[in-house]
Design a protein around this motif. Sequence first.
Motif, PDB file in Angstrom:
ATOM      1  N   SER A 108       0.849  -1.187   0.000  1.00 47.75           N
ATOM      2  CA  SER A 108       0.000   0.000   0.000  1.00 47.75           C
ATOM      3  C   SER A 108       0.885   1.238   0.000  1.00 47.75           C
ATOM      4  N   GLY A 109       0.303   2.368  -0.386  1.00 45.05           N
ATOM      5  CA  GLY A 109       1.072   3.603  -0.405  1.00 45.05           C
ATOM      6  C   GLY A 109       2.104   3.629  -1.516  1.00 45.05           C
ATOM      7  N   ALA A 110       3.142   4.411  -1.308  1.00 45.22           N
ATOM      8  CA  ALA A 110       4.166   4.615  -2.336  1.00 45.22           C
ATOM      9  C   ALA A 110       5.560   4.423  -1.742  1.00 45.22           C
ATOM     10  N   TYR A 111       6.513   4.119  -2.623  1.00 45.60           N
ATOM     11  CA  TYR A 111       7.910   4.007  -2.236  1.00 45.60           C
ATOM     12  C   TYR A 111       8.542   5.399  -2.281  1.00 45.60           C
ATOM     13  N   PHE A 112       9.761   5.498  -1.768  1.00 42.28           N
ATOM     14  CA  PHE A 112      10.442   6.788  -1.740  1.00 42.28           C
ATOM     15  C   PHE A 112      10.744   7.291  -3.150  1.00 42.28           C
ATOM     16  N   ASP A 113      10.600   8.592  -3.340  1.00 42.35           N
ATOM     17  CA  ASP A 113      11.105   9.274  -4.523  1.00 42.35           C
ATOM     18  C   ASP A 113      11.982  10.424  -4.044  1.00 42.35           C
ATOM     19  N   HIS A 114      12.357  11.315  -4.946  1.00 37.78           N
ATOM     20  CA  HIS A 114      13.277  12.384  -4.556  1.00 37.78           C
ATOM     21  C   HIS A 114      12.678  13.285  -3.485  1.00 37.78           C
ATOM     22  N   SER A 115      11.422  13.660  -3.653  1.00 38.88           N
ATOM     23  CA  SER A 115      10.811  14.617  -2.719  1.00 38.88           C
ATOM     24  C   SER A 115      10.613  14.033  -1.326  1.00 38.88           C
ATOM     25  N   THR A 116      10.324  12.738  -1.239  1.00 36.16           N
ATOM     26  CA  THR A 116      10.082  12.135   0.077  1.00 36.16           C
ATOM     27  C   THR A 116      11.346  11.603   0.732  1.00 36.16           C
ATOM     28  N   SER A 117      12.391  11.357  -0.045  1.00 35.11           N
ATOM     29  CA  SER A 117      13.636  10.856   0.548  1.00 35.11           C
ATOM     30  C   SER A 117      14.578  11.989   0.953  1.00 35.11           C
ATOM     31  N   TRP A 118      14.432  13.151   0.311  1.00 39.39           N
ATOM     32  CA  TRP A 118      15.271  14.302   0.657  1.00 39.39           C
ATOM     33  C   TRP A 118      14.356  15.389   1.201  1.00 39.39           C
ATOM     34  N   THR A 119      14.062  15.329   2.492  1.00 37.77           N
ATOM     35  CA  THR A 119      13.097  16.223   3.114  1.00 37.77           C
ATOM     36  C   THR A 119      13.468  16.436   4.568  1.00 37.77           C
ATOM     37  N   ASP A 120      13.027  17.558   5.112  1.00 45.73           N
ATOM     38  CA  ASP A 120      13.247  17.837   6.533  1.00 45.73           C
ATOM     39  C   ASP A 120      12.142  17.255   7.404  1.00 45.73           C
ATOM     40  N   GLN A 121      11.083  16.779   6.764  1.00 44.50           N
ATOM     41  CA  GLN A 121       9.988  16.147   7.489  1.00 44.50           C
ATOM     42  C   GLN A 121      10.220  14.640   7.520  1.00 44.50           C
ATOM     43  N   GLY A 122      10.148  14.035   8.690  1.00 46.36           N
ATOM     44  CA  GLY A 122      10.422  12.612   8.815  1.00 46.36           C
ATOM     45  C   GLY A 122       9.452  11.748   8.028  1.00 46.36           C
ATOM     46  N   MET A 123       9.977  10.913   7.117  1.00 46.03           N
ATOM     47  CA  MET A 123       9.173  10.015   6.297  1.00 46.03           C
ATOM     48  C   MET A 123       9.676   8.588   6.495  1.00 46.03           C
ATOM     49  N   VAL A 124       8.774   7.616   6.353  1.00 42.58           N
ATOM     50  CA  VAL A 124       9.165   6.235   6.555  1.00 42.58           C
ATOM     51  C   VAL A 124       8.329   5.314   5.671  1.00 42.58           C
ATOM     52  N   VAL A 125       8.986   4.262   5.165  1.00 40.67           N
ATOM     53  CA  VAL A 125       8.314   3.145   4.502  1.00 40.67           C
ATOM     54  C   VAL A 125       8.552   1.926   5.374  1.00 40.67           C
ATOM     55  N   LEU A 126       7.492   1.272   5.791  1.00 36.59           N
ATOM     56  CA  LEU A 126       7.586   0.175   6.757  1.00 36.59           C
ATOM     57  C   LEU A 126       7.398  -1.173   6.092  1.00 36.59           C
ATOM     58  N   GLY A 127       8.127  -2.178   6.594  1.00 35.66           N
ATOM     59  CA  GLY A 127       7.806  -3.556   6.279  1.00 35.66           C
ATOM     60  C   GLY A 127       6.501  -3.918   6.954  1.00 35.66           C
ATOM     61  N   LYS A 128       5.791  -4.871   6.385  1.00 37.76           N
ATOM     62  CA  LYS A 128       4.430  -5.125   6.868  1.00 37.76           C
ATOM     63  C   LYS A 128       4.389  -5.627   8.310  1.00 37.76           C
ATOM     64  N   ASP A 129       5.495  -6.173   8.832  1.00 40.51           N
ATOM     65  CA  ASP A 129       5.512  -6.627  10.225  1.00 40.51           C
ATOM     66  C   ASP A 129       5.390  -5.469  11.204  1.00 40.51           C
ATOM     67  N   HIS A 130       5.718  -4.242  10.741  1.00 46.43           N
ATOM     68  CA  HIS A 130       5.643  -3.063  11.614  1.00 46.43           C
ATOM     69  C   HIS A 130       4.334  -2.291  11.437  1.00 46.43           C
ATOM     70  N   GLU A 131       3.459  -2.782  10.578  1.00 46.99           N
ATOM     71  CA  GLU A 131       2.218  -2.057  10.316  1.00 46.99           C
ATOM     72  C   GLU A 131       1.358  -1.962  11.574  1.00 46.99           C
ATOM     73  N   LYS A 132       1.494  -2.924  12.463  1.00 46.87           N
ATOM     74  CA  LYS A 132       0.715  -2.913  13.706  1.00 46.87           C
ATOM     75  C   LYS A 132       1.115  -1.783  14.641  1.00 46.87           C
ATOM     76  N   ASP A 133       2.298  -1.175  14.380  1.00 41.61           N
ATOM     77  CA  ASP A 133       2.806  -0.131  15.278  1.00 41.61           C
ATOM     78  C   ASP A 133       2.451   1.282  14.825  1.00 41.61           C
ATOM     79  N   VAL A 134       1.708   1.422  13.747  1.00 45.09           N
ATOM     80  CA  VAL A 134       1.384   2.756  13.241  1.00 45.09           C
ATOM     81  C   VAL A 134       0.130   3.291  13.939  1.00 45.09           C
ATOM     82  N   SER A 135       0.000   4.606  13.921  1.00 44.09           N
ATOM     83  CA  SER A 135      -1.187   5.257  14.473  1.00 44.09           C
ATOM     84  C   SER A 135      -1.709   6.254  13.454  1.00 44.09           C
ATOM     85  N   ALA A 136      -3.009   6.455  13.447  1.00 41.74           N
ATOM     86  CA  ALA A 136      -3.651   7.358  12.484  1.00 41.74           C
ATOM     87  C   ALA A 136      -4.033   8.666  13.150  1.00 41.74           C
ATOM     88  N   ARG A 137      -3.856   9.767  12.372  1.00 39.95           N
ATOM     89  CA  ARG A 137      -4.220  11.080  12.879  1.00 39.95           C
ATOM     90  C   ARG A 137      -4.353  12.050  11.710  1.00 39.95           C
TER      91      ARG A 137
END
Length: 362
Positions: A108-137
């Motif tokens: 689901s979602g998208a992989y890193f590109d230039h704008s999301t990999s080179w940014t001052d805002q923290g971005m992450v792509v997770l393996g599916k085993d870590h999906e249980k640790d996310v929170s929505a807001r």
Amino acid sequence: MKLLGKKIPKGNLLLFFSFTVISLCSLLIVSATRAEHDARLLGNSLYSGHQKVFSVIGSEEEDQWDYVMQEIEAEYEDFAVFVPVREEDVMMRGIYVNGDIDEPPMLSGAYFDHSTSWTDQGMVVLGKDHEKDVSARDGKTYYQYHDMEYEVIGIMGTEEDSRINQMVLLDFKSAVRMSGINTQYILDAKKESRIQEVGQKVYDLFEYPANVLISLEHMDVMDGGEDGEPEGEADDGTGIASYLSSDVIMDTMYVMILISFALSTILITLIWFRFRRPLFYAWRLCGYDRRSVFFEISKRFYTAAGSGFMTGLVFMCLITNVVSEVRMGGMDVCGAFGMTLGLGTVILCVCYLVNLRVVHKG
């Protein structure tokens, strides 16, 4: 031949069977190519297989990468720089992307590109085993690690157990802040020549503005050890070995198979034109102009080709249900359809021009 009480011309039937086979071949090739790409990427822990390792040592400027990235991104494309982050509980690394690189299977979602990999805002792509640790807001999902919050832009992974399911990929700046600028990096690209070019540019840019040491000679190839660090060396991608690699051989085999089926389909299409030639003469006698004739031919040709593609798709679905190793996704169907449509259009135009010469001579 009659089908459901309607007489089907022999030429249409031959064309239908031909495109059934070529469509099934296209579907198998697209599916196999994607599966091979994913397997190779997973086997190399998301690296291309000929990536290179280098280290920055002794830099006192934490923002040195700002200058370096600005220079290399303006001159080169299609490469990535990874930052392995040494964490005991999570398999983590940062990534900078510029252009087109190999991407892992995304759930689901998208992989890193230039704008999301080179940014001052923290971005992450997770393996599916870590999906249980996310929170929505506020309509977005976030992943918290060490009191830092990162926006989740995508979930990657495979159905079976694999290392990618356990990985966490951060944007480049976040990873450098965690590891510090003086650490190990991995330079990766689809082409060996691009790695050498970008690597030399990085060396030149770091050597003079700052008192640092970057070892770009004798760079080891990442082979995916237990902790994700380099182990062993591999061929440098030059010489005859690069032309005999498994991926090149497989790609060549796929192309040869498709060419073989295309040549067979050209022969079938010429036969189809021969069967339909009396109808073409009748159209000429009725005053059809050349554009109208081509439209009528195309309508009948694409009807047979489209029916053949749908039949090939049905056979492919049956194969995927019987053979678990063969998988097919929506993008595979779109890719195969585009390949079949493009190939069919080329075949139609070539055979139409050949038939046109025969008709004028007659």
